[in-house]
Design an enzyme around this catalytic site. Structure first.
Site, PDB file in Angstrom:
ATOM      1  N   ARG A 197     -53.802  -0.993  21.171  1.00 11.14           N
ATOM      2  CA  ARG A 197     -54.982  -0.510  20.444  1.00 11.14           C
ATOM      3  C   ARG A 197     -54.486   0.186  19.183  1.00 11.14           C
ATOM      4  O   ARG A 197     -53.305   0.362  18.953  1.00 11.14           O
ATOM      5  CB  ARG A 197     -55.864   0.406  21.309  1.00 11.14           C
ATOM      6  CG  ARG A 197     -55.262   1.104  22.481  1.00 11.14           C
ATOM      7  CD  ARG A 197     -54.310   2.217  22.121  1.00 11.14           C
ATOM      8  NE  ARG A 197     -54.912   3.141  21.179  1.00 11.14           N
ATOM      9  CZ  ARG A 197     -54.241   3.874  20.330  1.00 11.14           C
ATOM     10  NH1 ARG A 197     -52.926   3.782  20.264  1.00 11.14           N
ATOM     11  NH2 ARG A 197     -54.841   4.697  19.510  1.00 11.14           N
ATOM     12  N   GLY A 198     -55.451   0.555  18.357  1.00 10.88           N
ATOM     13  CA  GLY A 198     -55.126   1.053  17.037  1.00 10.88           C
ATOM     14  C   GLY A 198     -55.314  -0.084  16.040  1.00 10.88           C
ATOM     15  O   GLY A 198     -54.790  -1.182  16.243  1.00 10.88           O
ATOM     16  N   ALA A 199     -56.076   0.178  14.985  1.00  7.34           N
ATOM     17  CA  ALA A 199     -56.445  -0.897  14.056  1.00  7.34           C
ATOM     18  C   ALA A 199     -55.248  -1.663  13.492  1.00  7.34           C
ATOM     19  O   ALA A 199     -55.234  -2.901  13.519  1.00  7.34           O
ATOM     20  CB  ALA A 199     -57.306  -0.325  12.924  1.00  7.34           C
ATOM     21  N   ARG A 201     -62.418  -7.664  19.238  1.00  8.54           N
ATOM     22  CA  ARG A 201     -63.017  -6.346  19.025  1.00  8.54           C
ATOM     23  C   ARG A 201     -63.709  -6.352  17.668  1.00  8.54           C
ATOM     24  O   ARG A 201     -63.158  -6.881  16.698  1.00  8.54           O
ATOM     25  CB  ARG A 201     -61.975  -5.220  19.095  1.00  8.54           C
ATOM     26  CG  ARG A 201     -61.376  -5.020  20.473  1.00  8.54           C
ATOM     27  CD  ARG A 201     -60.646  -3.699  20.600  1.00  8.54           C
ATOM     28  NE  ARG A 201     -61.569  -2.576  20.707  1.00  8.54           N
ATOM     29  CZ  ARG A 201     -61.175  -1.296  20.767  1.00  8.54           C
ATOM     30  NH1 ARG A 201     -59.887  -1.003  20.713  1.00  8.54           N
ATOM     31  NH2 ARG A 201     -62.055  -0.322  20.859  1.00  8.54           N
ATOM     32  N   GLN A 218     -57.075   8.853  24.910  1.00  8.32           N
ATOM     33  CA  GLN A 218     -55.959   8.428  24.052  1.00  8.32           C
ATOM     34  C   GLN A 218     -55.168   9.616  23.517  1.00  8.32           C
ATOM     35  O   GLN A 218     -53.966   9.520  23.286  1.00  8.32           O
ATOM     36  CB  GLN A 218     -56.471   7.567  22.893  1.00  8.32           C
ATOM     37  CG  GLN A 218     -56.986   6.201  23.310  1.00  8.32           C
ATOM     38  CD  GLN A 218     -58.487   6.205  23.533  1.00  8.32           C
ATOM     39  OE1 GLN A 218     -59.077   7.228  23.880  1.00  8.32           O
ATOM     40  NE2 GLN A 218     -59.115   5.057  23.331  1.00  8.32           N
ATOM     41  N   ASP A 267     -60.685   3.177  11.648  1.00 11.54           N
ATOM     42  CA  ASP A 267     -60.704   1.766  12.035  1.00 11.54           C
ATOM     43  C   ASP A 267     -61.370   0.897  10.974  1.00 11.54           C
ATOM     44  O   ASP A 267     -61.082  -0.294  10.876  1.00 11.54           O
ATOM     45  CB  ASP A 267     -61.412   1.596  13.376  1.00 11.54           C
ATOM     46  CG  ASP A 267     -60.536   2.054  14.525  1.00 11.54           C
ATOM     47  OD1 ASP A 267     -59.922   1.196  15.174  1.00 11.54           O
ATOM     48  OD2 ASP A 267     -60.457   3.276  14.757  1.00 11.54           O
ATOM     49  N   ASN A 320     -64.240   5.816  13.185  1.00  9.43           N
ATOM     50  CA  ASN A 320     -63.035   6.175  13.939  1.00  9.43           C
ATOM     51  C   ASN A 320     -63.453   6.455  15.378  1.00  9.43           C
ATOM     52  O   ASN A 320     -64.633   6.400  15.730  1.00  9.43           O
ATOM     53  CB  ASN A 320     -62.342   7.385  13.313  1.00  9.43           C
ATOM     54  CG  ASN A 320     -60.941   7.592  13.872  1.00  9.43           C
ATOM     55  OD1 ASN A 320     -60.144   6.655  13.946  1.00  9.43           O
ATOM     56  ND2 ASN A 320     -60.614   8.805  14.269  1.00  9.43           N
ATOM     57  N   LYS A 321     -62.488   6.727  16.212  1.00  8.36           N
ATOM     58  CA  LYS A 321     -62.745   6.932  17.638  1.00  8.36           C
ATOM     59  C   LYS A 321     -63.891   7.917  17.856  1.00  8.36           C
ATOM     60  O   LYS A 321     -63.999   8.928  17.165  1.00  8.36           O
ATOM     61  CB  LYS A 321     -61.474   7.422  18.332  1.00  8.36           C
ATOM     62  CG  LYS A 321     -61.592   7.602  19.834  1.00  8.36           C
ATOM     63  CD  LYS A 321     -62.032   6.318  20.532  1.00  8.36           C
ATOM     64  CE  LYS A 321     -61.118   5.148  20.238  1.00  8.36           C
ATOM     65  NZ  LYS A 321     -61.633   3.877  20.793  1.00  8.36           N
TER      66      LYS A 321
END
Length: 344
Positions: free
Chosen positions: A46-48, A88, A195, A236, A246-247
């Protein structure tokens, strides 16, 4: 133990299964389209930026398989790209990487499969290597902003585990920590999947940066006690006016930062700016399974809870102090300066 989220050696794509951290450190191989898509959807990676890198390598690997079966065509290649892109919806780096592979296909497909496959491999490796360089540049560009800060707050994980290098938000922290060993990081646990607790705290301690874990709803008390001197997060997707996704849980921190007059920085590579998104209205927000919340509390599905579980939230540009990118610091007015930075 080396923290390298993604490895590509001898035509083999491997990742750290981040769903198992920090209790277990396990390397898994992504040798099929389905495995890569599953890894992205289930947040094993994960993570853009990291998702974009995985996308590029996966497209190369699948194209190579198709070529070996004499079934690599424009249609079959596009089918692979569409499958990867659908994994995603929010992280724009994923779609950027897919486009880069599509451009490479169109450019080299007339030269025959041997040259085409070679060029697709080169492009995927280049995306990975360039992301590592971008991470370093983000750290170098952003560290002066927090050089005199002793307590910074971050959310989710925007570090080595989310990128092909040292990270985005955490790259700034690592670079600043090189000259200020007193730098301390408050780490939001980042519910519902933790996370921050599972990944960021683990990563910071691994790199000898002092940190303290807190529940997401404890951040306000730290602001009130004047314990937070800066907030730095990743992104993101960033719209052309500076609104960004973002998250989930990022927006409340931005509100707190503005209320207490604390700088709120967003660190991301320039590829995270979406030229097709004018504002927040153009950013899709992924909705996740209710099980991610219910399982944390051991609540059975049969109880039929209604659950709201977005993966991301939107923070409007008015809350942002500056964007820290690999090509420099973007300050207000964002609409004008983002366009300048993208040379539009």
């Amino acid at each position: 133990m080396k923290l390298e989220a993604i490895s590509f050696k001898n035509n083999t794509l491997s990742i750290i299964d981040q769903t198992l951290l920090p209790q277990h450190f396990k390397i898994i191989t992504l040798d099929s389209l389905n495995k890569s898509i599953e890894a992205i959807k289930k947040l094993k990676v994960r993570g853009a930026p990291a998702i974009g890198i995985i996308a590029a390598y996966t497209i190369y690997i699948e194209a190579k398989k198709l070529s070996q079966k004499n079934s690599l065509t424009k249609r079959s290649f596009n089918d692979v790209c569409k499958s990867v892109a659908s994994s995603r919806p929010t992280a724009v780096n994923l779609f950027w990487a897919v486009r880069q592979m599509e451009i490479t296909f169109r450019k080299f497909s007339p030269n025959g499969n041997s040259i085409l496959i070679s060029e697709l491999k080169k492009r995927a490796i280049s995306i990975h290597k360039k992301d590592k360089i971008k991470c370093s540049k983000i750290g170098e560009n952003g560290s002066p902003l927090i050089k005199n800060v002793n307590n910074v707050l971050t959310h989710c994980n925007a570090g080595m585990l989310a990128t092909g290098g040292s990270g985005t938000a955490l790259s700034v922290i690592y670079e600043a920590h090189n000259s200020n060993k007193n730098l301390h990081v408050y780490v939001d646990e980042t519910r519902p999947l933790g996370q921050g607790a599972r990944l960021t705290y683990f990563e910071l301690k691994h790199n000898n940066v002092e940190c303290t874990l807190l529940s997401d709803n404890a951040a306000g008390s730290l602001f009130a006690q004047k314990e937070i001197e800066a907030v730095i997060v990743g992104a993101d997707r960033i719209a052309m006016n500076g609104d960004f996704a973002n998250k989930i849980g990022t927006f409340p921190l931005a509100v707190l930062a503005k209320t207490f007059n604390i700088p709120f920085y967003v660190a991301a590579p320039i590829t995270t700016f979406d030229q097709n998104a004018k504002s927040k209205e153009d950013i899709p927000i992924e909705m996740r399974s209710k099980k991610e919340i219910l399982s944390f509390w051991n609540i059975d599905d049969e109880l039929n809870y209604n659950v709201y579980n977005p993966a991301f939230d939107i923070t409007e540009s008015s809350y942002v102090s500056a964007f820290i990118t690999d090509i420099g610091i973007i300050k207000k007015p964002f609409t004008t300066n983002i366009k300048k930075s993208l040379q539009l």
